[in-house]
Design a protein around this motif. Structure first.
Motif, short mmCIF file in Angstrom:
data_model
loop_
_atom_site.label_atom_id
_atom_site.label_comp_id
_atom_site.label_asym_id
_atom_site.label_seq_id
_atom_site.Cartn_x
_atom_site.Cartn_y
_atom_site.Cartn_z
N HIS A 144 34.89 35.57 43.83
CA HIS A 144 35.89 36.64 43.88
C HIS A 144 35.93 37.17 45.30
CE1 HIS A 144 35.30 36.43 39.54
NE2 HIS A 144 36.49 36.98 39.44
N ARG B 232 33.79 41.68 41.93
CA ARG B 232 34.16 42.37 40.68
C ARG B 232 33.67 43.80 40.67
NH1 ARG B 232 31.94 37.74 36.82
NH2 ARG B 232 30.39 37.89 38.44
N GLY C 109 37.56 43.84 42.15
CA GLY C 109 38.27 42.57 42.30
C GLY C 109 38.22 41.66 41.09
N TYR D 123 40.24 40.98 38.71
CA TYR D 123 41.45 40.18 38.47
C TYR D 123 42.13 39.76 39.77
CZ TYR D 123 40.61 42.00 33.83
OH TYR D 123 40.00 42.31 32.63
N GLY D 124 41.44 39.88 40.87
CA GLY D 124 42.01 39.57 42.17
C GLY D 124 41.87 38.10 42.54
N ALA D 125 42.16 37.83 43.78
CA ALA D 125 42.13 36.46 44.30
C ALA D 125 40.71 35.91 44.29
CB ALA D 125 42.69 36.45 45.72
N ASN E 27 37.31 39.73 52.83
CA ASN E 27 37.97 39.48 51.54
C ASN E 27 39.01 38.36 51.61
OD1 ASN E 27 39.98 40.78 52.92
ND2 ASN E 27 39.72 42.71 51.83
#
Length: 101
Positions: free
Chosen positions: A29, A33, A37, A39-41, A67
């Protein structure tokens, strides 16, 4: 079995950080998380790169400054490691996160 999963198992997968062809990739991630993050890239990294990223940087640093793959590839703290790992065939690096004796 899905074609992507088969490719990863047959050694056709490429780590997004070091660029090496490896047998297995793990999902990293880009914003941890724990830092929001979930549900992020994400990026697909080999196990040695994934372990080294988390041993080198805190989750807070990963979320704020490192990131993206380009940011990680340019990070001063990873330059020596990336130069070294790109010449290796290793699939796994053992690291201890517990107490040192």
């Amino acid at each position: 079995m899905r074609a992507a999963a088969m490719a990863k198992q047959q050694g056709e997968a490429v780590c997004e950080l070091c660029g090496r062809e490896v047998q297995i990739l793990s999902r990293h991630h880009l914003v941890p998380r724990e830092e929001g993050g979930r549900y992020g890239a994400t990026a697909e990294l080999c196990q040695p790169c994934h372990s080294t990223v988390h041993l080198t940087f805190s989750n807070r640093d990963l979320a704020s400054a490192y990131n993206s793959i380009p940011a990680l590839q340019q990070a001063e703290g990873l330059q020596k490691y990336l130069k070294w790992v790109r010449t290796k065939r290793i699939q796994h690096i053992s690291n201890s996160r517990g107490k040192r004796r």
